[in-house]
Design a protein around this motif. Sequence first.
Motif, PDB file in Angstrom:
ATOM      1  N   TRP A  51     -16.879 -27.879  -1.712  1.00 41.89           N
ATOM      2  CA  TRP A  51     -17.185 -27.442  -0.343  1.00 41.89           C
ATOM      3  C   TRP A  51     -16.335 -26.227   0.014  1.00 41.89           C
ATOM      4  CZ3 TRP A  51     -21.568 -28.942   1.301  1.00 41.89           C
ATOM      5  CH2 TRP A  51     -22.052 -30.223   1.063  1.00 41.89           C
ATOM      6  N   GLU A  52     -15.062 -26.270  -0.335  1.00 40.16           N
ATOM      7  CA  GLU A  52     -14.186 -25.138  -0.037  1.00 40.16           C
ATOM      8  C   GLU A  52     -14.618 -23.888  -0.808  1.00 40.16           C
ATOM      9  OE1 GLU A  52     -10.350 -26.991  -0.771  1.00 40.16           O
ATOM     10  OE2 GLU A  52     -10.041 -27.211   1.393  1.00 40.16           O
ATOM     11  N   GLU A  53     -15.044 -24.088  -2.048  1.00 37.76           N
ATOM     12  CA  GLU A  53     -15.525 -22.935  -2.824  1.00 37.76           C
ATOM     13  C   GLU A  53     -16.806 -22.371  -2.223  1.00 37.76           C
ATOM     14  OE1 GLU A  53     -16.134 -21.489  -7.451  1.00 37.76           O
ATOM     15  OE2 GLU A  53     -15.716 -23.608  -7.056  1.00 37.76           O
ATOM     16  N   LEU A  54     -17.701 -23.237  -1.767  1.00 36.18           N
ATOM     17  CA  LEU A  54     -18.923 -22.764  -1.102  1.00 36.18           C
ATOM     18  C   LEU A  54     -18.585 -21.926   0.127  1.00 36.18           C
ATOM     19  CD1 LEU A  54     -21.257 -25.854  -1.417  1.00 36.18           C
ATOM     20  CD2 LEU A  54     -21.889 -23.496  -2.012  1.00 36.18           C
ATOM     21  N   LEU A  55     -17.634 -22.370   0.912  1.00 37.32           N
ATOM     22  CA  LEU A  55     -17.241 -21.612   2.093  1.00 37.32           C
ATOM     23  C   LEU A  55     -16.643 -20.268   1.718  1.00 37.32           C
ATOM     24  CD1 LEU A  55     -15.808 -24.509   4.269  1.00 37.32           C
ATOM     25  CD2 LEU A  55     -18.008 -23.328   4.534  1.00 37.32           C
ATOM     26  N   THR A  56     -15.893 -20.231   0.623  1.00 39.72           N
ATOM     27  CA  THR A  56     -15.313 -18.973   0.156  1.00 39.72           C
ATOM     28  C   THR A  56     -16.395 -18.010  -0.320  1.00 39.72           C
ATOM     29  OG1 THR A  56     -13.243 -20.049  -0.452  1.00 39.72           O
ATOM     30  CG2 THR A  56     -13.718 -17.938  -1.518  1.00 39.72           C
ATOM     31  N   VAL A  57     -17.339 -18.481  -1.126  1.00 38.42           N
ATOM     32  CA  VAL A  57     -18.360 -17.567  -1.663  1.00 38.42           C
ATOM     33  C   VAL A  57     -19.351 -17.117  -0.604  1.00 38.42           C
ATOM     34  CG1 VAL A  57     -18.149 -18.362  -4.050  1.00 38.42           C
ATOM     35  CG2 VAL A  57     -19.909 -19.354  -2.583  1.00 38.42           C
ATOM     36  N   THR A  58     -19.483 -17.851   0.493  1.00 41.97           N
ATOM     37  CA  THR A  58     -20.407 -17.425   1.555  1.00 41.97           C
ATOM     38  C   THR A  58     -19.728 -16.518   2.579  1.00 41.97           C
ATOM     39  OG1 THR A  58     -19.999 -19.461   2.807  1.00 41.97           O
ATOM     40  CG2 THR A  58     -21.936 -19.424   1.357  1.00 41.97           C
ATOM     41  N   ASP A  59     -18.407 -16.424   2.517  1.00 47.26           N
ATOM     42  CA  ASP A  59     -17.680 -15.551   3.432  1.00 47.26           C
ATOM     43  C   ASP A  59     -18.171 -14.117   3.246  1.00 47.26           C
ATOM     44  OD1 ASP A  59     -15.675 -15.081   5.399  1.00 47.26           O
ATOM     45  OD2 ASP A  59     -14.366 -14.282   3.836  1.00 47.26           O
ATOM     46  N   GLU A  60     -18.422 -13.424   4.330  1.00 46.65           N
ATOM     47  CA  GLU A  60     -18.894 -12.033   4.328  1.00 46.65           C
ATOM     48  C   GLU A  60     -20.351 -11.900   3.880  1.00 46.65           C
ATOM     49  OE1 GLU A  60     -16.281  -9.089   2.577  1.00 46.65           O
ATOM     50  OE2 GLU A  60     -14.561 -10.416   2.886  1.00 46.65           O
ATOM     51  N   LEU A  61     -21.075 -13.011   3.773  1.00 44.88           N
ATOM     52  CA  LEU A  61     -22.500 -12.955   3.441  1.00 44.88           C
ATOM     53  C   LEU A  61     -23.298 -13.571   4.583  1.00 44.88           C
ATOM     54  CD1 LEU A  61     -22.465 -14.146  -0.294  1.00 44.88           C
ATOM     55  CD2 LEU A  61     -22.595 -11.786   0.550  1.00 44.88           C
ATOM     56  N   ASN A  62     -24.525 -13.112   4.744  1.00 46.20           N
ATOM     57  CA  ASN A  62     -25.433 -13.639   5.756  1.00 46.20           C
ATOM     58  C   ASN A  62     -26.354 -14.656   5.070  1.00 46.20           C
ATOM     59  OD1 ASN A  62     -27.033 -14.089   7.978  1.00 46.20           O
ATOM     60  ND2 ASN A  62     -28.078 -12.118   7.857  1.00 46.20           N
ATOM     61  N   VAL A  63     -25.936 -15.938   5.084  1.00 44.50           N
ATOM     62  CA  VAL A  63     -26.633 -16.974   4.314  1.00 44.50           C
ATOM     63  C   VAL A  63     -27.310 -17.972   5.238  1.00 44.50           C
ATOM     64  CG1 VAL A  63     -26.383 -18.789   2.571  1.00 44.50           C
ATOM     65  CG2 VAL A  63     -24.938 -16.753   2.455  1.00 44.50           C
ATOM     66  N   GLN A  64     -28.562 -18.239   4.959  1.00 41.08           N
ATOM     67  CA  GLN A  64     -29.316 -19.325   5.583  1.00 41.08           C
ATOM     68  C   GLN A  64     -29.523 -20.394   4.521  1.00 41.08           C
ATOM     69  OE1 GLN A  64     -32.456 -16.537   7.793  1.00 41.08           O
ATOM     70  NE2 GLN A  64     -32.950 -18.702   7.886  1.00 41.08           N
ATOM     71  N   TRP A  65     -29.575 -21.637   4.948  1.00 40.46           N
ATOM     72  CA  TRP A  65     -29.758 -22.767   4.052  1.00 40.46           C
ATOM     73  C   TRP A  65     -31.059 -23.465   4.403  1.00 40.46           C
ATOM     74  CZ3 TRP A  65     -26.209 -23.395   0.195  1.00 40.46           C
ATOM     75  CH2 TRP A  65     -25.031 -22.655   0.315  1.00 40.46           C
ATOM     76  N   GLU A  66     -31.929 -23.664   3.401  1.00 40.11           N
ATOM     77  CA  GLU A  66     -33.235 -24.273   3.638  1.00 40.11           C
ATOM     78  C   GLU A  66     -33.471 -25.420   2.666  1.00 40.11           C
ATOM     79  OE1 GLU A  66     -35.480 -23.510   6.001  1.00 40.11           O
ATOM     80  OE2 GLU A  66     -34.298 -21.840   6.807  1.00 40.11           O
ATOM     81  N   TRP A  67     -33.858 -26.563   3.212  1.00 33.87           N
ATOM     82  CA  TRP A  67     -34.195 -27.718   2.383  1.00 33.87           C
ATOM     83  C   TRP A  67     -35.651 -27.629   1.955  1.00 33.87           C
ATOM     84  CZ3 TRP A  67     -37.601 -31.923   3.166  1.00 33.87           C
ATOM     85  CH2 TRP A  67     -37.474 -32.948   2.210  1.00 33.87           C
ATOM     86  N   VAL A  68     -35.915 -27.954   0.676  1.00 31.95           N
ATOM     87  CA  VAL A  68     -37.281 -28.083   0.161  1.00 31.95           C
ATOM     88  C   VAL A  68     -37.417 -29.462  -0.467  1.00 31.95           C
ATOM     89  CG1 VAL A  68     -37.621 -25.620  -0.259  1.00 31.95           C
ATOM     90  CG2 VAL A  68     -36.721 -27.032  -2.076  1.00 31.95           C
ATOM     91  N   ARG A  69     -38.575 -30.044  -0.334  1.00 35.32           N
ATOM     92  CA  ARG A  69     -38.813 -31.361  -0.925  1.00 35.32           C
ATOM     93  C   ARG A  69     -38.878 -31.214  -2.448  1.00 35.32           C
ATOM     94  NH1 ARG A  69     -40.135 -35.912   1.203  1.00 35.32           N
ATOM     95  NH2 ARG A  69     -40.784 -34.973   3.165  1.00 35.32           N
ATOM     96  N   GLY A  70     -38.064 -31.991  -3.137  1.00 35.42           N
ATOM     97  CA  GLY A  70     -38.059 -31.963  -4.594  1.00 35.42           C
ATOM     98  C   GLY A  70     -39.269 -32.672  -5.172  1.00 35.42           C
ATOM     99  N   HIS A  71     -39.703 -32.235  -6.316  1.00 35.85           N
ATOM    100  CA  HIS A  71     -40.810 -32.858  -7.054  1.00 35.85           C
ATOM    101  C   HIS A  71     -42.075 -32.974  -6.207  1.00 35.85           C
ATOM    102  CE1 HIS A  71     -37.698 -33.712  -9.957  1.00 35.85           C
ATOM    103  NE2 HIS A  71     -37.006 -34.281  -8.991  1.00 35.85           N
ATOM    104  N   ALA A  72     -42.314 -31.916  -5.426  1.00 37.96           N
ATOM    105  CA  ALA A  72     -43.476 -31.929  -4.531  1.00 37.96           C
ATOM    106  C   ALA A  72     -44.374 -30.718  -4.759  1.00 37.96           C
ATOM    107  CB  ALA A  72     -43.002 -31.979  -3.081  1.00 37.96           C
ATOM    108  N   GLY A  73     -44.256 -30.095  -5.925  1.00 41.99           N
ATOM    109  CA  GLY A  73     -45.148 -28.993  -6.248  1.00 41.99           C
ATOM    110  C   GLY A  73     -44.657 -27.608  -5.864  1.00 41.99           C
TER     111      GLY A  73
END
Length: 153
Positions: free
Chosen positions: A112-134
């Motif tokens: 989690w801490e690494e994710l926060l570090t790599v997203t720093d200074e980036l404009n990131v949106q997070w989107e969920w997609v249904r797995g195994h749904a085509g």
Amino acid sequence: MTNTEITIHTDGSCLGNPGRGGWAATLRRYEGGKEVKKRSINGGVKHTTNNRMEMTAAIQGLKKIKKGEKAQITVYSDSRLLIQGMTDWHHKWQTNGWRKAGGKPVENRDLWEELLTVTDELNVQWEWVRGHAGDRRNEEVDAMAADAAYKAA
């Protein structure tokens, strides 16, 4: 001026949980709505968990983007934990000393801490997609992650 967009489709896989794991990410860069570049990456780990592989896929994908990139970046994942952790929960976890509402420590704090570090200074949106749904892009990274898990030594 053209609009630049980057999409990252990610997935993790685990043979047993814990067990051999794999992760995968495909990055696509769009200029003015047209795909101009695609890059796929994956890797495996001998002993891990599915959640760690889901998170690692996002980390490794985001690491391929230069700090300060001005593009709109969207990370797609079928992991509700990853998406909700990055959109809803991490602020409270940090405020509570990386503890969940019940007082237990947050699992995989290092990632989690690494994710926060790599997203720093980036404009990131997070989107969920249904797995195994085509969803063909989710299926693509799913297959790559599973292949990496099978090959993990």
